[in-house]
Design an enzyme around this catalytic site. Sequence first.
Site, PDB file in Angstrom:
ATOM      1  N   GLU A   1       6.776  -2.277   4.049  1.00 23.89           N
ATOM      2  CA  GLU A   1       6.476  -2.602   5.440  1.00 23.89           C
ATOM      3  C   GLU A   1       7.732  -2.973   6.234  1.00 23.89           C
ATOM      4  OE1 GLU A   1       4.913  -7.154   5.247  1.00 23.89           O
ATOM      5  OE2 GLU A   1       3.972  -5.707   3.903  1.00 23.89           O
TER       6      GLU A   1
ATOM      7  N   ARG B   1       5.115   6.946   8.317  1.00 26.35           N
ATOM      8  CA  ARG B   1       6.269   6.219   8.836  1.00 26.35           C
ATOM      9  C   ARG B   1       7.594   6.922   8.538  1.00 26.35           C
ATOM     10  NH1 ARG B   1       4.348  -0.091   7.772  1.00 26.35           N
ATOM     11  NH2 ARG B   1       3.169  -0.251   9.723  1.00 26.35           N
TER      12      ARG B   1
END
Length: 434
Positions: A319, A350
Site C-alpha cells: 500500500e 496500481r
Amino acid sequence: MSEPATPDEPTDLWPAPRPRDAVDRVVSLPGSKSLTNRALLLAALADGPSVVRRPLRSRDTLLMAAALGALGTGLEDQDGDWAVTPAPWESDAAVDCGLAGTVMRFVPPVAGLARGTVAFDGDPHMRLRPVGPMLSALAALGVRIDDGGRGALPFAVHGAGEVPGGTVTIDASASSQFVSALLLAGARYEHGVDVRHVGKPVPSLPHIEMTVQMLRQHGVEVDDHDANRWAVAPGPVRAVDHDIEPDLSNAAPFLALGAATGGRVTVTDWPAETTQPGDELREILTRMGCEVTLADGDLTVVGPERLSGVDLDLHDVGELTPAVAALCALADSPSHLRGIAHIRGHETDRLAALATELGRLGADVTEREDGLSIRPAALHGGTFHTYADHRMAHAGVILGLAVDDVLVEDVATTSKTFPDFASAWTRAVHGTAT
C-alpha cells in the site's frame, strides 16, 4: 501489463500546492482505517458492549459501521467515539461495500452467522476486485453463497445463524484480507477455523499479524506457529475497548513533504510498537537518505539535499508503493520496486496506473510484472489521474512538492481513508499544523 483505461476528461482538477522553501512542520493524523474496521467488527462479534475510541471516520469506516448496523449491531456516537452494542442478526440486509476491500471481504464471514439473506454490492470497480477465493472458502466452511459463479460482487450470503467452520485451504496470494476475514469471524464458528494457504506468498503479512494481535486482545486463541497456517479456536470474543492509532500509511505523503523538500516534518503520536505496515516508512526513508528519529511518541523526518534511489521489495507493504514511487521519481539515482504484483488488484491496477501517470509527467518508468523501475528524468506539470484511488492521489501531491503545475484529478477520493485531506495537505505545505 497494460495501461489502465484512461478516465473521461476530468473536470475536478486540483492544483497541488508546492512549497518554495524547506518546510518545518508538525502534523497530527486521523486514526487507522485497518485498525478501526477490525475493531468495529470484533466489537460487533463480542460478548458485550465496548467502545472504539478515536476511530477514523472516513468513507471506508462509515461503510463498515453501516454494514454492521444493517445486520443489527447497535452503534452510537459518543463525542467522536463509537459505542458498539452486539445484537442478534435476524433479518435480511443489504451491504454497500463502496470501494472498501475490508467491507467486501470481512463482513461476509460474519454474515454467515446471521439469520437471513445479506446482499453485497459496491462501486462498479469493486466488481473487478478479487474475492472469489474467500467466497469458495466460506462455502467449504458451511456458508451458503450465491454469486452466480462469478466469484465477485454482487453476491449474497444466506445466513443460517451458525457456521460449522473447520479446516479450509485457500490461495490468499491476491490479498491477505482473505485470511484476516476468516480469522476475524472464526471464533464464533462451531469448530473454529483452521486456514491453510497454498500458492504464492501471501502479501501484506503485517495485516494478518494485526488481525491475530487484535483477536488475542479479545481473548481469542490463535495458533500461528506454522508458516501459512492460522488456526482460531472456537469460543467467545471478549468485549474490549480499543484506542485507535494514527494511520501510518496516511503518514506517507506528510513524511514525504520533509523528504522531498530537504525540510523537517514531525508526525505526532507515532506508536513505539505497531503492526501497521506504514511503520516501514522509517526504514524506507532512511534508505533514501533521510534522517529519521522516533522519540517520545514523535516521528521526525529530515530530508537530504538529494534523495537517493532504492531497490526495495515492498511485498509486505504494497500500500506504500504509490507514495514511494513518487519519491523515487524525484530521486537522483535509479530505483527498483519489486514484489508487488498483487497491487494490480487494489482500487485500480496500481502498477499500470503509476507507470502511466508518472510517465505523463516526464518520469522514466518501466512497468514490470511485479513492480516498477524508475530512473532520474526531468519532470513537468500536467494532469495526474487518480482512478478513484486514494493512494494515487498521494503520489500526485508528492510530485507537486517538486514540480510546478501538477493538477491532481479527483483529490476528493482521499476521503476513503482521510476526510478533508486536501485542506490538511494545503495547511501542511504552506505552514499551518494540521
